[in-house]
Design an enzyme around this catalytic site. Structure first.
Site, PDB file in Angstrom:
ATOM      1  CB  SER A  51      25.864  81.477 -25.227  1.00  0.00           C
ATOM      2  OG  SER A  51      25.322  82.005 -26.536  1.00  0.00           O
ATOM      3  CE  LYS A 109      29.132  82.944 -28.082  1.00  0.00           C
ATOM      4  NZ  LYS A 109      28.250  82.060 -27.059  1.00  0.00           N
TER       5      LYS A 109
END
Length: 209
Positions: A39, A94
């Protein structure tokens, strides 16, 4: 008569102190983290091992502490590790995109803050001919980020499970900021002796931006 500790006791005390210090460092100062998914590609690859600064967001009681200690505020673009809101036993990593009070919107995979597009140089490795690959969630918002919350996104927008899906991140879930890669290994390789052949030496010591 002077009292002398036995060698065994000295060793035992040294081990106990070392364990206590290790637990303190692990809990409050620094943490090792391994990238399990794609990701955050191409900036962070599956098999990258990171060190996370947990002390950077520690509370400071006085202005003197804030001056002397490496304490800081989070900023847009920081790569952060946090407890996944839907499963607190899992750690996620993230990039911080939206700050409290800001309005977040995605138009054709481009991020807009308060109606203005933002520069995202960390996505250069993912761009093809100046454009990001197709993103199934390239349109989003607008959404206001309330106080005490953050909007997080992965660099690999097409495959990232982030704030577009599970919502805003509560600030108290933050664990720290990723600092650098101390080891990297391509565990998906099928070549012989991958434990040596697939170490990514060029990524070791790489500062995370």
């Amino acid at each position: 008569m002077s009292f002398q500790k036995s060698t065994t006791r000295e060793y035992f005390e040294s081990i106990v102190i070392a364990v206590i210090l290790a637990l303190f460092v692990r809990t409050w100062v620094i943490q090792a983290f391994k990238i399990p998914t794609g990701s955050m590609e191409q900036n962070l690859l599956i098999g990258d091992h990171l060190l996370v600064n947990k002390f950077v967001y520690a509370p400071a009681a006085t202005a003197a502490e804030r001056m002397l200690l490496p304490i800081g505020e989070y900023q847009r673009g920081d790569v952060l590790v946090f407890k996944y809101p839907e499963d607190p036993e899992r750690d996620f990593i993230k990039r911080l995109i939206g700050l409290p009070g800001e309005t977040i919107e995605l138009r054709q995979s481009r991020v807009f803050i308060n109606g203005e597009p933002i520069a995202e140089p960390y996505l250069d490795a993912m761009r093809q001919g100046g454009h990001m690959p197709p993103d199934i969630r390239g349109t989003f918002g607008p959404q206001v980020v309330p106080e005490g919350h953050l909007f997080m996104m992965g660099d690999n927008r097409e495959t990232s499970l982030d704030s577009r899906y599970w919502g805003l991140l509560e600030g108290w879930r933050l664990e720290g900021r990723a600092v650098f890669t101390y080891f990297s290994y391509n565990k998906e390789s099928y070549r012989p002796f991958p434990w040596l052949r697939e170490i990514r030496f060029g990524r070791i010591g790489r500062h995370i931006r």
